[in-house]
Scaffold this motif. Structure first.
Motif, PDB file in Angstrom:
ATOM      1  N   UNK A 137       0.806  -1.224   0.000  1.00 29.23           N
ATOM      2  CA  UNK A 137       0.000   0.000   0.000  1.00 29.23           C
ATOM      3  C   UNK A 137       0.838   1.272   0.000  1.00 29.23           C
ATOM      4  N   UNK A 138       2.161   1.144   0.286  1.00 35.19           N
ATOM      5  CA  UNK A 138       3.043   2.299   0.431  1.00 35.19           C
ATOM      6  C   UNK A 138       2.524   3.247   1.512  1.00 35.19           C
ATOM      7  N   UNK A 139       1.917   2.649   2.517  1.00 36.70           N
ATOM      8  CA  UNK A 139       1.401   3.375   3.678  1.00 36.70           C
ATOM      9  C   UNK A 139       1.713   2.517   4.895  1.00 36.70           C
ATOM     10  N   UNK A 140       2.292   3.097   5.936  1.00 33.59           N
ATOM     11  CA  UNK A 140       2.675   2.307   7.095  1.00 33.59           C
ATOM     12  C   UNK A 140       1.454   1.711   7.784  1.00 33.59           C
ATOM     13  N   UNK A 141       1.401   0.398   7.793  1.00 34.77           N
ATOM     14  CA  UNK A 141       0.321  -0.326   8.459  1.00 34.77           C
ATOM     15  C   UNK A 141       0.865  -0.868   9.768  1.00 34.77           C
ATOM     16  N   UNK A 173     -10.706  -5.397   5.153  1.00 32.65           N
ATOM     17  CA  UNK A 173     -11.276  -4.047   5.208  1.00 32.65           C
ATOM     18  C   UNK A 173     -10.189  -2.979   5.192  1.00 32.65           C
ATOM     19  N   UNK A 174      -9.076  -3.227   5.888  1.00 37.76           N
ATOM     20  CA  UNK A 174      -7.982  -2.249   5.901  1.00 37.76           C
ATOM     21  C   UNK A 174      -7.420  -2.033   4.501  1.00 37.76           C
ATOM     22  N   UNK A 175      -7.131  -3.124   3.808  1.00 39.15           N
ATOM     23  CA  UNK A 175      -6.552  -3.026   2.466  1.00 39.15           C
ATOM     24  C   UNK A 175      -7.548  -2.433   1.478  1.00 39.15           C
ATOM     25  N   UNK A 221      -3.093  -4.268  -5.593  1.00 36.35           N
ATOM     26  CA  UNK A 221      -2.147  -3.813  -6.607  1.00 36.35           C
ATOM     27  C   UNK A 221      -1.464  -5.019  -7.244  1.00 36.35           C
ATOM     28  N   UNK A 222      -2.191  -5.747  -8.106  1.00 31.09           N
ATOM     29  CA  UNK A 222      -1.642  -6.985  -8.667  1.00 31.09           C
ATOM     30  C   UNK A 222      -0.366  -6.780  -9.471  1.00 31.09           C
ATOM     31  N   UNK A 223      -0.244  -5.653 -10.177  1.00 24.34           N
ATOM     32  CA  UNK A 223       0.943  -5.442 -11.003  1.00 24.34           C
ATOM     33  C   UNK A 223       2.206  -5.370 -10.148  1.00 24.34           C
ATOM     34  N   UNK A 224       2.079  -4.820  -8.937  1.00 23.04           N
ATOM     35  CA  UNK A 224       3.236  -4.719  -8.058  1.00 23.04           C
ATOM     36  C   UNK A 224       3.731  -6.102  -7.666  1.00 23.04           C
ATOM     37  N   UNK A 225       2.791  -7.004  -7.389  1.00 21.16           N
ATOM     38  CA  UNK A 225       3.154  -8.366  -7.029  1.00 21.16           C
ATOM     39  C   UNK A 225       3.716  -9.123  -8.225  1.00 21.16           C
ATOM     40  N   UNK A 226       2.999  -9.081  -9.339  1.00 20.72           N
ATOM     41  CA  UNK A 226       3.411  -9.830 -10.523  1.00 20.72           C
ATOM     42  C   UNK A 226       4.699  -9.280 -11.128  1.00 20.72           C
ATOM     43  N   UNK A 227       4.927  -7.985 -10.987  1.00 17.62           N
ATOM     44  CA  UNK A 227       6.163  -7.404 -11.511  1.00 17.62           C
ATOM     45  C   UNK A 227       7.375  -7.958 -10.772  1.00 17.62           C
ATOM     46  N   UNK A 270      -0.391  -7.133 -15.696  1.00 18.60           N
ATOM     47  CA  UNK A 270      -0.907  -5.931 -16.358  1.00 18.60           C
ATOM     48  C   UNK A 270      -2.414  -6.029 -16.563  1.00 18.60           C
ATOM     49  N   UNK A 271      -2.873  -7.198 -17.010  1.00 24.56           N
ATOM     50  CA  UNK A 271      -4.306  -7.400 -17.198  1.00 24.56           C
ATOM     51  C   UNK A 271      -5.031  -7.348 -15.846  1.00 24.56           C
ATOM     52  N   UNK A 272      -4.446  -7.965 -14.829  1.00 25.66           N
ATOM     53  CA  UNK A 272      -5.053  -7.969 -13.494  1.00 25.66           C
ATOM     54  C   UNK A 272      -5.169  -6.551 -12.940  1.00 25.66           C
ATOM     55  N   UNK A 273      -4.172  -5.722 -13.220  1.00 23.74           N
ATOM     56  CA  UNK A 273      -4.200  -4.336 -12.756  1.00 23.74           C
ATOM     57  C   UNK A 273      -5.364  -3.573 -13.381  1.00 23.74           C
ATOM     58  N   UNK A 274      -5.615  -3.813 -14.654  1.00 27.45           N
ATOM     59  CA  UNK A 274      -6.736  -3.146 -15.327  1.00 27.45           C
ATOM     60  C   UNK A 274      -8.072  -3.612 -14.752  1.00 27.45           C
ATOM     61  N   UNK A 275      -8.168  -4.909 -14.493  1.00 27.56           N
ATOM     62  CA  UNK A 275      -9.397  -5.448 -13.907  1.00 27.56           C
ATOM     63  C   UNK A 275      -9.614  -4.870 -12.510  1.00 27.56           C
ATOM     64  N   UNK A 276      -8.536  -4.791 -11.734  1.00 22.69           N
ATOM     65  CA  UNK A 276      -8.625  -4.232 -10.391  1.00 22.69           C
ATOM     66  C   UNK A 276      -9.079  -2.778 -10.417  1.00 22.69           C
ATOM     67  N   UNK A 277      -8.556  -2.010 -11.366  1.00 19.87           N
ATOM     68  CA  UNK A 277      -8.937  -0.605 -11.509  1.00 19.87           C
ATOM     69  C   UNK A 277     -10.433  -0.477 -11.802  1.00 19.87           C
TER      70      UNK A 277
END
Length: 282
Positions: A137-141, A173-175, A221-227, A270-277
C-alpha cells in the motif's frame, strides 16, 4: 461529539462480555451496543438481556466476519466501533480512537505492541503481515489484524460483500480502504489478557490469513506483485543463459523458458491491474 455504535461479534464469550458490556453501557459516547451472537451455547443472550444490550443471534455459527457484517448492517450511527468479546479491548480507548477519527480519518485501528500479542509466533506472523501490507500500500500499516477499530459506517458497508466470513475481516477491510483512497490511521492501545480460550487455530488460520493476504494483494495492486515475480524470473533466465554460454558455449531451453515465463507473468499482472482498476471504480 456524536454517539457511536459498538458492534461485538461473540461466540461463547460470556466471561468477556460480563466484563466489557457494563463499561460500554456507562460510556456517554456509546449510543448503542450490538452483540452478534454467532451460534453461542453459553449465556451470551442472557447477559445481553440483563444489561439491556441489543443481541442479534445467528441460528448457527457462521464465522467472525459474518457476525461483523450482521452488526454493520444493523448499526444506526455514522461511526461504528468494532471490538472483540474476549475482554482484551478496553472501552476507555474508544474516546481516543474517536478523537483520531475526528481528524478526518475514515478508519482508525487500535494498534497493539509486542505485549498485546497472544504469543511470540503470532507476533512474528502479524509483523510479517504488517510489513507486507505496508509494502503493497506504500502506507505504514501498524496493525493489520487488530479487531478493535472505528470506521465510517457508510464507507465500510461498501465492502461488506468482500469480507470473508472467517477471522480475517480486519485484513480485508484495511486493504480495501487503502486501495479506495480512504484514509486509515492508527492509535496505540494496551490490551488485557483474554477471558476464556481463543478460537483461533495458529497453523490452520495462519495459512488462511496468508492466502487472504495474497488474495487482497491481487485485488489491491496486482501489477506490483506480478512485476516482482516477473523480474525474478527474468533475471534468473538471463543469468542461466549467461552461465550456460560461458560454461558450455551454448544456450539451453531452460533459460528461454524462464524469460518467456517472466513475460507471461508480467502480462498477467498488467491485465489484473486493469481489472482491479475497473473493480474499484465502482
Amino acid at each position: 461529539m456524536s454517539q457511536v455504535s459498538v458492534v461485538i461479534p461473540a461466540k461463547n464469550e460470556e466471561k468477556g462480555l460480563s466484563k466489557v458490556l457494563p463499561e460500554l453501557v456507562a460510556l456517554n459516547i456509546v449510543g448503542e451496543v450490538i452483540v452478534v451472537d454467532d451460534g453461542s451455547t453459553d449465556n451470551t443472550v442472557k447477559i445481553c438481556s440483563e444489561l439491556q444490550v441489543s443481541c442479534i443471534s445467528h441460528p448457527y455459527s457462521m464465522g467472525n466476519g459474518a457476525a461483523i457484517k450482521t452488526g454493520a448492517r444493523a448499526a444506526s450511527s455514522d461511526v461504528i466501533i468494532f471490538m472483540d468479546a474476549d475482554g482484551q479491548h478496553q472501552p476507555k480507548d474508544i474516546e481516543r480512537i474517536i478523537e483520531k477519527m475526528s481528524e478526518g480519518y475514515d478508519m482508525v485501528v487500535g494498534a497493539r505492541d509486542r505485549s498485546g500479542q497472544a504469543s511470540y509466533a503470532r507476533y512474528l506472523a502479524n509483523g510479517f503481515y504488517n510489513k507486507f501490507a505496508s509494502w503493497m500500500s506504500e502506507h505504514k500499516v501498524e496493525d493489520l489484524t487488530s479487531g478493535f477499530r472505528a470506521v465510517n459506517a457508510e464507507k465500510f458497508r461498501q465492502f461488506l460483500y468482500m469480507l470473508p466470513n472467517g477471522f480475517s475481516y480486519p485484513t480485508t477491510s484495511t486493504m480495501a480502504f487503502l486501495r479506495s483512497g480512504y484514509s486509515v490511521g492508527f492509535v496505540d492501545i494496551d490490551v488485557l489478557d483474554r477471558e476464556g480460550k481463543s478460537h483461533i487455530r495458529l497453523w490452520k488460520d495462519g495459512i488462511k490469513f496468508l492466502l487472504i493476504i495474497f488474495k487482497i494483494t491481487t485485488l489491491y495492486s496486482p501489477l506490483k506483485l506480478f512485476s516482482g515475480i516477473s523480474a525474478s524470473l527474468f533475471v534468473s533466465g538471463v543469468a542461466y543463459y549467461v552461465y550456460t554460454y560461458l560454461s558450455f558455449e551454448r544456450f539451453t531451453n531452460m533459460g528461454l523458458a524462464l524469460v518467456l515465463s517472466a513475460m507471461l507473468v508480467f502480462l498477467i499482472g498488467l491485465i489484473s491491474e486493469q481489472i482491479s482498476t475497473l473493480f474499484y471504480k465502482r
